[in-house]
Design an enzyme around this catalytic site. Structure first.
Site, mmCIF file in Angstrom:
data_model
loop_
_atom_site.group_PDB
_atom_site.id
_atom_site.type_symbol
_atom_site.label_atom_id
_atom_site.label_comp_id
_atom_site.label_asym_id
_atom_site.label_seq_id
_atom_site.Cartn_x
_atom_site.Cartn_y
_atom_site.Cartn_z
ATOM 1 C CB CYS A 191 -15.912 -2.936 4.984
ATOM 2 S SG CYS A 191 -14.146 -3.033 4.914
ATOM 3 C CB VAL B 285 -16.049 -13.247 3.572
ATOM 4 C CG1 VAL B 285 -15.928 -12.292 4.746
ATOM 5 C CG2 VAL B 285 -17.406 -13.942 3.617
ATOM 6 C CE1 TYR C 121 10.254 1.693 9.714
ATOM 7 C CE2 TYR C 121 9.962 4.039 10.122
ATOM 8 C CZ TYR C 121 10.682 2.875 10.292
ATOM 9 O OH TYR C 121 11.839 2.876 11.034
ATOM 10 C CB VAL D 10 0.511 15.731 3.913
ATOM 11 C CG1 VAL D 10 2.033 15.694 3.914
ATOM 12 C CG2 VAL D 10 -0.030 15.472 5.315
ATOM 13 C CB THR E 49 -1.149 8.079 1.187
ATOM 14 O OG1 THR E 49 -0.296 7.071 0.620
ATOM 15 C CG2 THR E 49 -0.279 9.123 1.867
ATOM 16 N N GLY F 101 -12.691 0.567 -8.963
ATOM 17 C CA GLY F 101 -11.393 0.188 -8.423
ATOM 18 C C GLY F 101 -10.692 1.311 -7.688
ATOM 19 N N GLY G 140 -2.346 9.831 7.031
ATOM 20 C CA GLY G 140 -3.482 8.981 6.651
ATOM 21 C C GLY G 140 -4.178 8.455 7.886
ATOM 22 N N GLY H 155 -0.976 -0.333 4.448
ATOM 23 C CA GLY H 155 -2.357 -0.234 3.938
ATOM 24 C C GLY H 155 -2.461 -0.288 2.424
ATOM 25 C CG ASP H 156 -6.342 0.257 0.662
ATOM 26 O OD1 ASP H 156 -6.184 -0.839 1.234
ATOM 27 O OD2 ASP H 156 -7.468 0.754 0.448
#
Lengths: 443, 443
Positions: free
Chosen positions: A42, A325, A274, A79, A109, A240, A7, A277-278
């Site tokens: 973003c 924000v 490990y 992958v 990922t 989403g 990722g 992230g998202d």
């Protein structure tokens, strides 16, 4: 030691950089599906709006830049397998399979845009926004489009809707829930935003899911609920993001309600694997339960913890408040902690106060109204805050984040010192006005 | 019960208002030397600069407005005597003496501009800024003036110098110390401001006190040190404020090093005599010793505590950090806690780091540089912070004020969550960059 990172988003690429900062020897490979790395997703809406000139501007580094740091970034790979016993990953690039050993594997990922199953989502002109290429496709399509529907009124949805409006399209922003930004704002606060978006010419349709998309090969109309049909040359699904978990499952990692389970050192349940992230769950600071914090800042902060873990240093990732924000046109809006309804759902009886103040001294030119909502629990401990104004929202959210993190009550914060000068604040800061008002409810 | 308040500045008038909010019965009289009340003296420079149109704009309420709240404001009086045994004050108005009883007396006598004894200070064209009338006199004088010297480079001095420059005068800002804003900024940070002021055409003369003013009836020249002589049609003495203590002494109140001693309920050493605002000492949050906090915000916050004390409610004024902010032209600068040299003077060995970051994402238009200096003690506990940028300084100072108040270390704060969006911050907040950098010094 060889670290393989799957990722190339904020979590993955920051982990690579942070490991390198701590250790010059570790071999680091990043495998990414994208053809670009190190950009801020973003920022995509701000390129679409024209505020930022080009997608090139938001790419901070190229794979070659990472080469210089002795980080091997391999782009456009899929992958396909992880074997956590043999400690290998298998990836495909240009149809060719490669098996790579690892000592430590990082799953970064990320998430995939969630698109509800629905007739017509496969039509041309229907987009989702996951990466910069998606952004480019939307940019291309909007040149010929006259109208657009953006469905899903979270941050990305609102920002994209505003961007398309800026580009002269007729825009409908639709949300199946009865309010926008439901995760972070109470309805009365979100209504301030709705009013602003409507003033800017965006039609906001609340409480009605899109049920189907209609068209031959290209989308032409969208159907809301049973009957309402709107024309649309393009439709953006901003409904989403779901964590991508296939590789984690293959590796045998324990999965929680939404995403990969990690401890506070970012270790999964599988040794030497490990995640960051998202695609991971975080601890909620207020309740201590698990939550999902799919924010770029969270990914970046987690990557620092993870790099320390991998390099054998003391590390700890703290529970989150999902401080956020955004800025849409003139309006900046931010929030931290719980909304009123989220508190209620979690059996907290919230004590809530909304105030309106000004961003500067009353007599100073261009003082702007600032709406603030503070949410406390039954003891007065602050558990949430929402702010909307044309300026100076973000840092006040940060102050409230620190206040909640430190477990302060509204009474504590009422006594706090704030910096004052007529051009930049009121003599009694808007935050103080808000916490003083909510304090009165405890008398 | 009858409360008599001597002084109509922020401390006095806010005490009156706050008592009235808590109690409808108490008789409240405010005696003030001024002919106006309820204005923000901090706003005077912004009227002089033309940013705020008129002095009328900064007057928030008239004595008549207070009448409506059943607060009796008597203007243009000189309080000549206090008898704390008989519990009376004596005041003169229009040459007529009145003796007034009190049950509780509030000394809100404020401060007087300190003018160093010097040849020529009594000349016409030499001004000090204490109240709105002083502001009006300067406004009148600057119409005919071509050049001005402002001496004393604290906040008021800098703001006035900038205001006069805006009005087209040749301006010299002079300071006897080798830097400007010595109370709040380190020299390297204050140099950023000096550079900006010079770029705006203000001549800054450091390290040389004015030794005499020269002129017939009106000031014409000022002499710096022994030899340097500059022309000046007007001179503003902004050389600090000293607490006005005559009445406090008459009442028998214990006086500290600088001002009236009060406890954390704002009670003086004399029964039924209270004090508030620029004429009292405060507790320093870091060392616990006494300090002086002559800020409008401190006065307003003290007045809330004092009103509760007088009304028999639980009250406590917390120690201060002297958090401040100002804006001069484009530049906003703020500070909280100790400077490096103040720490050294107090036998703290400071660990200091200065960083430069940006106020927005690097690729977002109009991102401005932000200079931040963080000061820790030997354990990493944050004891000071200074920030200069064109935007978004004040609230970051507030976050640091809260961090210092809560006793956080740079390591604690490094892990904190900050809100991020490209138009309003960097993905890693400038404050986090600063505390991460200072943290490295402890490895």
């Amino acid at each position: 030691m060889k670290v393989v990172i799957v990722g190339g988003g904020a979590g993955g690429i920051s982990t690579a950089s942070n490991i390198r900062k701590l250790d010059k020897e570790i071999e680091i490979t990043v495998l990414t599906r994208d053809n670009k790395v190190a950009y801020s997703p973003c920022a995509i809406p701000y390129v679409l709006s024209g505020k930022i000139e080009s997608f090139d501007d938001i790419i901070m580094r190229t794979p070659e830049d990472y080469k210089e740091k002795d980080i091997d970034v391999i782009t456009e790979v899929e992958v396909t397998e992880v074997d956590s016993d043999k400690k290998t990953v298998t990836y495909e690039k240009n149809g060719k399979k490669t098996v790579m050993d690892y000592d430590k594997l990082v799953l970064a990922t990320g998430g995939n845009p969630f698109v509800p199953p629905m007739q017509g989502v496969e039509l041309d002109g229907v987009f989702r926004i996951r990466n910069i290429d998606d952004g480019m496709r939307v940019q291309e399509a909007m040149k010929d489009a006259k109208s657009a529907i953006v469905t899903g009124a979270g941050l990305i949805g609102i920002e994209i809707a505003y961007a398309l409006k800026q580009q002269g399209l007729d825009v409908i922003l639709s949300e199946m829930l009865p309010q926008i930004v439901p995760r972070s704002l109470d309805k009365d606060m979100s209504d301030i935003l709705v009013k602003y978006l409507e003033m800017e010419g965006i039609q906001v349709v609340l409480g009605k899911p899109i049920t189907k998309l209609i068209g031959e090969t290209k989308v032409e109309k969208a159907c809301f609920g049973d009957e309402e049909i709107y024309d649309a040359d393009m439709v953006i699904m901003a409904t989403g993001v779901r964590a991508e978990l296939d590789l984690a499952r293959m590796a045998g990692c324990e999965i929680g309600r939404w995403a990969i389970l990690v401890n506070d050192r970012m270790e999964t349940s599988v040794e030497d694997v490990y995640a960051v992230g998202d695609c991971v769950e975080s601890k909620d600071l207020i309740l201590g339960s698990n939550t999902i914090s799919q924010l770029g800042t969270t990914a970046v902060r987690e990557s620092k913890t993870l790099a320390r873990t991998i390099c054998g240093k003391k590390s700890k990732f703290n529970p989150v408040l999902n401080s956020m924000v955004s800025k849409v046109g003139k309006l900046e809006f931010g929030a931290v902690g719980y909304t009123t309804s989220f508190a209620q759902q979690n059996r907290i009886r919230p004590v809530v106060q909304k105030v309106q103040a000004l961003t500067r001294a009353r007599y100073y030119p261009n003082a702007k109204p600032m709406d603030i909502k503070v949410i406390c629990d039954g003891n007065g401990t602050i558990i949430g805050c929402q702010i909307i104004a044309e300026e100076r929202v973000a840092e006040r959210i940060d102050t409230m984040t620190l206040a909640i993190t430190e477990g302060l009550t509204c009474f504590d914060l009422s006594n706090m010192e704030f910096a004052y000068a007529p051009p930049v604040s009121m003599v009694t800061d808007p935050l103080i006005l808000a916490v003083e008002e909510v304090s009165k409810k405890f008398n």
